[in-house]
Write a protein that holds these residues in place. Structure first.
Motif, PDB file in Angstrom:
ATOM      1  N   ILE A  23     -24.346 -14.118 -38.123  1.00 42.55           N
ATOM      2  CA  ILE A  23     -25.404 -13.893 -39.115  1.00 42.55           C
ATOM      3  C   ILE A  23     -26.731 -13.867 -38.376  1.00 42.55           C
ATOM      4  CG2 ILE A  23     -26.531 -14.756 -41.197  1.00 42.55           C
ATOM      5  CD1 ILE A  23     -23.840 -16.156 -41.873  1.00 42.55           C
ATOM      6  N   ILE A  24     -27.470 -12.775 -38.543  1.00 43.26           N
ATOM      7  CA  ILE A  24     -28.712 -12.567 -37.804  1.00 43.26           C
ATOM      8  C   ILE A  24     -29.874 -12.413 -38.772  1.00 43.26           C
ATOM      9  CG2 ILE A  24     -29.940 -11.098 -36.164  1.00 43.26           C
ATOM     10  CD1 ILE A  24     -27.152 -10.266 -35.082  1.00 43.26           C
ATOM     11  N   ASP A  25     -30.861 -13.293 -38.612  1.00 48.44           N
ATOM     12  CA  ASP A  25     -32.100 -13.256 -39.386  1.00 48.44           C
ATOM     13  C   ASP A  25     -33.113 -12.466 -38.567  1.00 48.44           C
ATOM     14  OD1 ASP A  25     -34.729 -13.956 -40.356  1.00 48.44           O
ATOM     15  OD2 ASP A  25     -33.857 -15.707 -41.328  1.00 48.44           O
ATOM     16  N   LEU A  26     -33.565 -11.342 -39.093  1.00 44.67           N
ATOM     17  CA  LEU A  26     -34.469 -10.445 -38.374  1.00 44.67           C
ATOM     18  C   LEU A  26     -35.952 -10.748 -38.599  1.00 44.67           C
ATOM     19  CD1 LEU A  26     -32.567  -7.111 -39.050  1.00 44.67           C
ATOM     20  CD2 LEU A  26     -32.676  -8.357 -36.875  1.00 44.67           C
ATOM     21  N   ARG A  27     -36.241 -11.836 -39.306  1.00 42.30           N
ATOM     22  CA  ARG A  27     -37.639 -12.174 -39.586  1.00 42.30           C
ATOM     23  C   ARG A  27     -38.278 -12.888 -38.391  1.00 42.30           C
ATOM     24  NH1 ARG A  27     -37.458 -15.892 -44.300  1.00 42.30           N
ATOM     25  NH2 ARG A  27     -35.677 -16.671 -43.127  1.00 42.30           N
ATOM     26  N   SER A  28     -39.558 -13.147 -38.487  1.00 39.64           N
ATOM     27  CA  SER A  28     -40.269 -13.852 -37.419  1.00 39.64           C
ATOM     28  C   SER A  28     -39.771 -15.286 -37.307  1.00 39.64           C
ATOM     29  CB  SER A  28     -41.773 -13.862 -37.702  1.00 39.64           C
ATOM     30  OG  SER A  28     -42.046 -14.718 -38.800  1.00 39.64           O
ATOM     31  N   GLU A  29     -40.080 -15.925 -36.197  1.00 37.87           N
ATOM     32  CA  GLU A  29     -39.689 -17.326 -35.995  1.00 37.87           C
ATOM     33  C   GLU A  29     -40.283 -18.227 -37.076  1.00 37.87           C
ATOM     34  OE1 GLU A  29     -40.060 -20.880 -32.662  1.00 37.87           O
ATOM     35  OE2 GLU A  29     -40.493 -18.819 -32.070  1.00 37.87           O
ATOM     36  N   GLU A  30     -41.527 -17.965 -37.458  1.00 40.56           N
ATOM     37  CA  GLU A  30     -42.175 -18.755 -38.496  1.00 40.56           C
ATOM     38  C   GLU A  30     -41.453 -18.618 -39.836  1.00 40.56           C
ATOM     39  OE1 GLU A  30     -43.942 -16.446 -36.601  1.00 40.56           O
ATOM     40  OE2 GLU A  30     -44.663 -17.950 -35.177  1.00 40.56           O
ATOM     41  N   VAL A  41     -28.706 -16.935 -36.597  1.00 40.60           N
ATOM     42  CA  VAL A  41     -29.524 -16.915 -35.393  1.00 40.60           C
ATOM     43  C   VAL A  41     -30.750 -16.067 -35.692  1.00 40.60           C
ATOM     44  CG1 VAL A  41     -27.616 -17.286 -33.790  1.00 40.60           C
ATOM     45  CG2 VAL A  41     -28.250 -14.970 -34.401  1.00 40.60           C
ATOM     46  N   ASN A  42     -31.856 -16.456 -35.115  1.00 37.67           N
ATOM     47  CA  ASN A  42     -33.110 -15.736 -35.340  1.00 37.67           C
ATOM     48  C   ASN A  42     -33.366 -14.771 -34.198  1.00 37.67           C
ATOM     49  OD1 ASN A  42     -36.605 -16.472 -35.193  1.00 37.67           O
ATOM     50  ND2 ASN A  42     -35.636 -15.121 -36.637  1.00 37.67           N
ATOM     51  N   ILE A  43     -33.324 -13.483 -34.496  1.00 41.06           N
ATOM     52  CA  ILE A  43     -33.686 -12.436 -33.543  1.00 41.06           C
ATOM     53  C   ILE A  43     -34.666 -11.528 -34.276  1.00 41.06           C
ATOM     54  CG2 ILE A  43     -32.899 -10.576 -32.042  1.00 41.06           C
ATOM     55  CD1 ILE A  43     -30.122 -11.888 -32.023  1.00 41.06           C
ATOM     56  N   PRO A  44     -35.977 -11.730 -34.070  1.00 43.88           N
ATOM     57  CA  PRO A  44     -36.962 -10.914 -34.784  1.00 43.88           C
ATOM     58  C   PRO A  44     -36.716  -9.418 -34.595  1.00 43.88           C
ATOM     59  CG  PRO A  44     -38.034 -12.758 -33.722  1.00 43.88           C
ATOM     60  CD  PRO A  44     -36.611 -12.731 -33.223  1.00 43.88           C
ATOM     61  N   TYR A  45     -36.998  -8.668 -35.636  1.00 45.88           N
ATOM     62  CA  TYR A  45     -36.734  -7.230 -35.676  1.00 45.88           C
ATOM     63  C   TYR A  45     -37.237  -6.510 -34.422  1.00 45.88           C
ATOM     64  CZ  TYR A  45     -36.613  -2.410 -37.274  1.00 45.88           C
ATOM     65  OH  TYR A  45     -36.354  -1.074 -37.380  1.00 45.88           O
ATOM     66  N   ASP A  46     -38.447  -6.826 -33.990  1.00 45.09           N
ATOM     67  CA  ASP A  46     -39.024  -6.115 -32.843  1.00 45.09           C
ATOM     68  C   ASP A  46     -38.243  -6.345 -31.552  1.00 45.09           C
ATOM     69  OD1 ASP A  46     -40.986  -5.009 -34.442  1.00 45.09           O
ATOM     70  OD2 ASP A  46     -42.486  -6.526 -33.933  1.00 45.09           O
ATOM     71  N   ALA A  48     -34.797  -7.083 -31.639  1.00 49.22           N
ATOM     72  CA  ALA A  48     -33.371  -6.986 -31.953  1.00 49.22           C
ATOM     73  C   ALA A  48     -32.636  -5.897 -31.185  1.00 49.22           C
ATOM     74  CB  ALA A  48     -33.177  -6.791 -33.453  1.00 49.22           C
ATOM     75  N   GLU A  49     -33.236  -4.743 -31.038  1.00 46.96           N
ATOM     76  CA  GLU A  49     -32.517  -3.632 -30.405  1.00 46.96           C
ATOM     77  C   GLU A  49     -32.044  -4.005 -29.005  1.00 46.96           C
ATOM     78  OE1 GLU A  49     -32.794   1.158 -29.727  1.00 46.96           O
ATOM     79  OE2 GLU A  49     -34.472   0.122 -30.637  1.00 46.96           O
ATOM     80  N   GLU A  50     -32.870  -4.717 -28.252  1.00 48.98           N
ATOM     81  CA  GLU A  50     -32.473  -5.081 -26.888  1.00 48.98           C
ATOM     82  C   GLU A  50     -31.727  -6.415 -26.818  1.00 48.98           C
ATOM     83  OE1 GLU A  50     -36.256  -7.268 -24.846  1.00 48.98           O
ATOM     84  OE2 GLU A  50     -36.404  -5.089 -25.091  1.00 48.98           O
ATOM     85  N   LYS A  51     -31.943  -7.322 -27.760  1.00 50.62           N
ATOM     86  CA  LYS A  51     -31.342  -8.657 -27.673  1.00 50.62           C
ATOM     87  C   LYS A  51     -29.993  -8.795 -28.376  1.00 50.62           C
ATOM     88  CE  LYS A  51     -35.392 -11.343 -26.673  1.00 50.62           C
ATOM     89  NZ  LYS A  51     -36.163 -12.533 -26.956  1.00 50.62           N
ATOM     90  N   GLY A  74     -29.434  -2.079 -38.980  1.00 55.42           N
ATOM     91  CA  GLY A  74     -27.999  -1.911 -39.175  1.00 55.42           C
ATOM     92  C   GLY A  74     -27.533  -0.510 -38.833  1.00 55.42           C
ATOM     93  N   LYS A  75     -28.311   0.489 -39.199  1.00 52.50           N
ATOM     94  CA  LYS A  75     -27.969   1.875 -38.865  1.00 52.50           C
ATOM     95  C   LYS A  75     -27.924   2.066 -37.353  1.00 52.50           C
ATOM     96  CE  LYS A  75     -29.744   3.940 -43.097  1.00 52.50           C
ATOM     97  NZ  LYS A  75     -30.785   4.758 -43.712  1.00 52.50           N
ATOM     98  N   GLN A  76     -28.905   1.505 -36.654  1.00 57.22           N
ATOM     99  CA  GLN A  76     -28.947   1.623 -35.198  1.00 57.22           C
ATOM    100  C   GLN A  76     -27.744   0.943 -34.552  1.00 57.22           C
ATOM    101  OE1 GLN A  76     -32.695   0.459 -33.409  1.00 57.22           O
ATOM    102  NE2 GLN A  76     -33.814   1.146 -35.220  1.00 57.22           N
ATOM    103  N   LEU A  77     -27.421  -0.249 -35.039  1.00 66.26           N
ATOM    104  CA  LEU A  77     -26.303  -1.001 -34.466  1.00 66.26           C
ATOM    105  C   LEU A  77     -24.965  -0.345 -34.778  1.00 66.26           C
ATOM    106  CD1 LEU A  77     -27.592  -4.598 -35.180  1.00 66.26           C
ATOM    107  CD2 LEU A  77     -27.428  -3.474 -32.944  1.00 66.26           C
ATOM    108  N   ALA A  78     -24.827   0.211 -35.958  1.00 67.01           N
ATOM    109  CA  ALA A  78     -23.591   0.922 -36.311  1.00 67.01           C
ATOM    110  C   ALA A  78     -23.392   2.119 -35.386  1.00 67.01           C
ATOM    111  CB  ALA A  78     -23.630   1.349 -37.776  1.00 67.01           C
ATOM    112  N   GLU A  79     -24.476   2.794 -35.041  1.00 60.59           N
ATOM    113  CA  GLU A  79     -24.397   3.921 -34.114  1.00 60.59           C
ATOM    114  C   GLU A  79     -23.967   3.465 -32.726  1.00 60.59           C
ATOM    115  OE1 GLU A  79     -28.213   5.859 -34.305  1.00 60.59           O
ATOM    116  OE2 GLU A  79     -27.825   6.623 -36.323  1.00 60.59           O
ATOM    117  N   ARG A  80     -24.224   2.200 -32.400  1.00 67.88           N
ATOM    118  CA  ARG A  80     -23.814   1.636 -31.109  1.00 67.88           C
ATOM    119  C   ARG A  80     -22.395   1.063 -31.164  1.00 67.88           C
ATOM    120  NH1 ARG A  80     -28.634  -2.328 -29.784  1.00 67.88           N
ATOM    121  NH2 ARG A  80     -26.962  -3.322 -28.609  1.00 67.88           N
ATOM    122  N   GLY A  81     -21.716   1.214 -32.294  1.00 69.05           N
ATOM    123  CA  GLY A  81     -20.322   0.798 -32.372  1.00 69.05           C
ATOM    124  C   GLY A  81     -20.056  -0.536 -33.028  1.00 69.05           C
ATOM    125  N   TYR A  82     -21.075  -1.146 -33.633  1.00 65.37           N
ATOM    126  CA  TYR A  82     -20.889  -2.427 -34.308  1.00 65.37           C
ATOM    127  C   TYR A  82     -20.457  -2.232 -35.756  1.00 65.37           C
ATOM    128  CZ  TYR A  82     -23.274  -4.919 -30.524  1.00 65.37           C
ATOM    129  OH  TYR A  82     -23.621  -5.456 -29.321  1.00 65.37           O
TER     130      TYR A  82
END
Length: 102
Positions: A23-30, A41-46, A48-51, A74-82
């Motif tokens: 489960i990935i929360d794409l919001r800021s750390e705050e 897990v917190n992985i901010p949107y900006d 996420a693509e690399e992390k 989600g669209k980007q990650l699905a294109e990468r095979g997730y």
């Protein structure tokens, strides 16, 4: 199976605690520390693509504040095979028992 599936916020509880789901929360750390889904897990949107580098065997459940960012990522990650689940309406739509404050 890969791809993107939008899910309702009410479905989140079904995925919490499952070993095959990240489960990935794409919001800021705050925003994350002000309250998030248990086990997320917190992985901010900006960042996420690399992390986001998980096994393709895992289901990635993404959420953000209102749902637009998680759908876009989600669209980007699905294109990468997730296999990706994106929460419609984001954390604002969630009313389940797995909301925690850090």
């Amino acid at each position: 199976m890969t791809g993107l599936e939008p899910i309702s916020a009410g479905m989140i509880d079904f995925y919490v605690g499952r070993p095959d789901v990240v489960i990935i929360d794409l919001r800021s750390e705050e925003e994350f520390t002000s309250g998030h889904i248990r086990g997320a897990v917190n992985i901010p949107y900006d960042d996420a693509e690399e992390k986001i580098q998980y096994s393709r065997r895992k289901v990635l459940l993404l959420y953000c504040e209102r749902g637009a960012s998680s759908l876009a990522m989600g669209k980007q990650l699905a294109e990468r095979g997730y296999q990706v689940k994106s929460v419609i309406g984001g954390i604002r739509a969630y009313r389940g028992r797995n909301f925690v404050i850090a």
